[in-house]
Design a protein around this motif. Sequence first.
Motif, PDB file in Angstrom:
ATOM      1  N   HIS A   3       0.842  -1.190   0.000  1.00  0.00           N
ATOM      2  CA  HIS A   3       0.000   0.000   0.000  1.00  0.00           C
ATOM      3  C   HIS A   3       0.883   1.248   0.000  1.00  0.00           C
ATOM      4  CE1 HIS A   3      -4.020  -1.594   0.202  1.00  0.00           C
ATOM      5  NE2 HIS A   3      -3.582  -2.517   1.033  1.00  0.00           N
ATOM      6  N   PHE A   4       0.425   2.253  -0.731  1.00  0.00           N
ATOM      7  CA  PHE A   4       1.160   3.506  -0.920  1.00  0.00           C
ATOM      8  C   PHE A   4       2.481   3.272  -1.656  1.00  0.00           C
ATOM      9  CE2 PHE A   4      -1.620   4.113   2.724  1.00  0.00           C
ATOM     10  CZ  PHE A   4      -2.275   5.300   2.392  1.00  0.00           C
ATOM     11  N   VAL A 301     -10.339   5.509   1.436  1.00  0.00           N
ATOM     12  CA  VAL A 301     -10.377   4.234   2.157  1.00  0.00           C
ATOM     13  C   VAL A 301      -8.995   3.878   2.675  1.00  0.00           C
ATOM     14  CG1 VAL A 301     -10.811   1.756   1.945  1.00  0.00           C
ATOM     15  CG2 VAL A 301     -12.396   3.389   0.908  1.00  0.00           C
ATOM     16  N   HIS A 302      -7.971   4.067   1.865  1.00  0.00           N
ATOM     17  CA  HIS A 302      -6.621   3.715   2.295  1.00  0.00           C
ATOM     18  C   HIS A 302      -6.089   4.682   3.345  1.00  0.00           C
ATOM     19  CE1 HIS A 302      -5.747   1.189  -1.565  1.00  0.00           C
ATOM     20  NE2 HIS A 302      -6.600   0.618  -0.739  1.00  0.00           N
ATOM     21  N   ALA A 303      -6.407   5.964   3.205  1.00  0.00           N
ATOM     22  CA  ALA A 303      -5.938   6.936   4.198  1.00  0.00           C
ATOM     23  C   ALA A 303      -6.503   6.621   5.574  1.00  0.00           C
ATOM     24  CB  ALA A 303      -6.331   8.352   3.777  1.00  0.00           C
ATOM     25  N   LEU A 304      -7.789   6.248   5.632  1.00  0.00           N
ATOM     26  CA  LEU A 304      -8.409   5.933   6.917  1.00  0.00           C
ATOM     27  C   LEU A 304      -7.979   4.567   7.453  1.00  0.00           C
ATOM     28  CD1 LEU A 304     -12.015   7.341   6.436  1.00  0.00           C
ATOM     29  CD2 LEU A 304     -10.409   7.990   8.227  1.00  0.00           C
ATOM     30  N   SER A 305      -7.353   3.760   6.613  1.00  0.00           N
ATOM     31  CA  SER A 305      -6.881   2.448   7.060  1.00  0.00           C
ATOM     32  C   SER A 305      -5.500   2.512   7.706  1.00  0.00           C
ATOM     33  CB  SER A 305      -6.860   1.466   5.881  1.00  0.00           C
ATOM     34  OG  SER A 305      -8.151   1.280   5.347  1.00  0.00           O
ATOM     35  N   VAL A 306      -4.777   3.596   7.479  1.00  0.00           N
ATOM     36  CA  VAL A 306      -3.465   3.761   8.112  1.00  0.00           C
ATOM     37  C   VAL A 306      -3.655   3.851   9.622  1.00  0.00           C
ATOM     38  CG1 VAL A 306      -1.475   5.300   8.327  1.00  0.00           C
ATOM     39  CG2 VAL A 306      -2.492   4.882   6.072  1.00  0.00           C
ATOM     40  N   VAL A 307      -2.819   3.158  10.362  1.00  0.00           N
ATOM     41  CA  VAL A 307      -2.883   3.173  11.824  1.00  0.00           C
ATOM     42  C   VAL A 307      -2.234   4.459  12.342  1.00  0.00           C
ATOM     43  CG1 VAL A 307      -2.045   2.019  13.920  1.00  0.00           C
ATOM     44  CG2 VAL A 307      -2.946   0.673  11.998  1.00  0.00           C
ATOM     45  N   THR A 308      -2.908   5.156  13.228  1.00  0.00           N
ATOM     46  CA  THR A 308      -2.312   6.361  13.790  1.00  0.00           C
ATOM     47  C   THR A 308      -1.185   5.987  14.757  1.00  0.00           C
ATOM     48  OG1 THR A 308      -3.780   6.471  15.708  1.00  0.00           O
ATOM     49  CG2 THR A 308      -4.565   7.507  13.665  1.00  0.00           C
ATOM     50  N   HIS A 309      -0.318   6.943  14.987  1.00  0.00           N
ATOM     51  CA  HIS A 309       0.787   6.712  15.914  1.00  0.00           C
ATOM     52  C   HIS A 309       0.257   6.392  17.313  1.00  0.00           C
ATOM     53  CE1 HIS A 309       4.259   7.828  18.506  1.00  0.00           C
ATOM     54  NE2 HIS A 309       4.935   7.221  17.539  1.00  0.00           N
ATOM     55  N   ARG A 354       0.671  -3.548   9.757  1.00  0.00           N
ATOM     56  CA  ARG A 354       1.567  -4.219   8.812  1.00  0.00           C
ATOM     57  C   ARG A 354       1.139  -3.945   7.375  1.00  0.00           C
ATOM     58  NH1 ARG A 354       2.709  -8.382   5.588  1.00  0.00           N
ATOM     59  NH2 ARG A 354       4.716  -9.444   5.836  1.00  0.00           N
ATOM     60  N   ALA A 355      -0.172  -3.961   7.131  1.00  0.00           N
ATOM     61  CA  ALA A 355      -0.677  -3.775   5.773  1.00  0.00           C
ATOM     62  C   ALA A 355      -0.636  -2.320   5.322  1.00  0.00           C
ATOM     63  CB  ALA A 355      -2.104  -4.304   5.678  1.00  0.00           C
ATOM     64  N   PHE A 356      -1.014  -1.391   6.206  1.00  0.00           N
ATOM     65  CA  PHE A 356      -1.201   0.011   5.792  1.00  0.00           C
ATOM     66  C   PHE A 356      -0.199   0.974   6.398  1.00  0.00           C
ATOM     67  CE2 PHE A 356      -5.294  -1.971   5.032  1.00  0.00           C
ATOM     68  CZ  PHE A 356      -5.604  -1.496   3.772  1.00  0.00           C
ATOM     69  N   GLY A 357       0.648   0.493   7.301  1.00  0.00           N
ATOM     70  CA  GLY A 357       1.641   1.366   7.899  1.00  0.00           C
ATOM     71  C   GLY A 357       1.127   2.139   9.095  1.00  0.00           C
TER      72      GLY A 357
END
Length: 378
Positions: A3-4, A301-309, A354-357
């Motif tokens: 992703h990305f 969809v991908h932006a909201l799937s990223v895990v926040t710090h 792991r998938a989206f960072g």
Amino acid sequence: MRHFGHLAPRVRDELFHLPPAEFDAAAPLDVLAPALGATLYSPATRPRLAADVRRQAARGVVSMVLCLEDAIPDGEVGRAEANLVAQLTALAAEPTGAPGSGPLPLLFVRVRTPGQITALVTRLGPAVRVLTGFVLPKFTECSGIPFLEALTEAEAACGRRLLAMPVLESPDLLHLETRTATLDGIARTVTKYRDRVLALRLGVTDLCAAYGLRRAPGTTAYDIALLAALIGDVVNVLGRADGTGFTLTGPVWEYFPRRPRTPGPRPPGGHLDGLLREVELDHANGLLGKTCIHPSHIAPVHALSVVTHEEFCDATDITGPGNGGGVLRSAYTNKMNEVKPHRAWAERTLRRARAFGVARPDVTLADLLAAGTPAPGA
């Protein structure tokens, strides 16, 4: 693929505390399922389907469904099958290292009948290697078993792993008097074929049709009482975190912009407000990934799937070595992390990471949207 992966390394480094991991179609199911992301549907009748797949991969699409079912008229099935075989064969024939020949997305075919699975695999021959699996429509125990048996037969014939994504969209699932029995039957079926079922997809358009309903642009699936109740029951039976559950993906979002979007960063707002809100509710209700019918849906969809710090810090604290129980104050000093009750959430969050960072602490949703949205004409 990752992703990305369409972003320049410098841009990824600016955005991510931990970047998304690489994976491929041969990865274990517990790696692939959380990584599906925004799954873009495309009619199999498109004359430049192979070029479309390449273009969408370059824009950040990681999974696609090439549709032989509801996306095409009944009288076009034969032509669509022939086009699909020709286009996938062309993709398989591309020489390694040729311009634009980066990793293909995970490719699935949505079929109408079990017989299409075996027939298409036979017609594809060696080109089946570009195919990850099949989407199985209107899935129940009665209708689903023939599909999964055909998938097993096709897999044995071609010697390659083929995965299934059943779509939960039968009216029997929505009707209160048949819901429990239908869910129990689906659970029995997918459990029997667990090693082939990648994820379960919710088909809410067909479900709404049973009651003559349609969501407005500002209305999420969770605002429709019938759908909200059903989603809760599906998660209850098929999304458990005790090892018996499956990855469940979010329902399709039907709306998209009338004209190309203007260049530049786009903060949350406009025609995608409803989509952003629905994806947040998907995650809150245990769903990950989403069916998409327009390229403009991919970046949100991908932006909201990223895990926040902050989420990452909580998850790593909860799953840290020697954490057998008790309560921890969060690293952000704003919440309680209770090790045992929150462990399943933490493990699921780390799989998503792991998938989206994991975003850097100062990176916002607007930053991820701006970076992930291709410029007009790209």
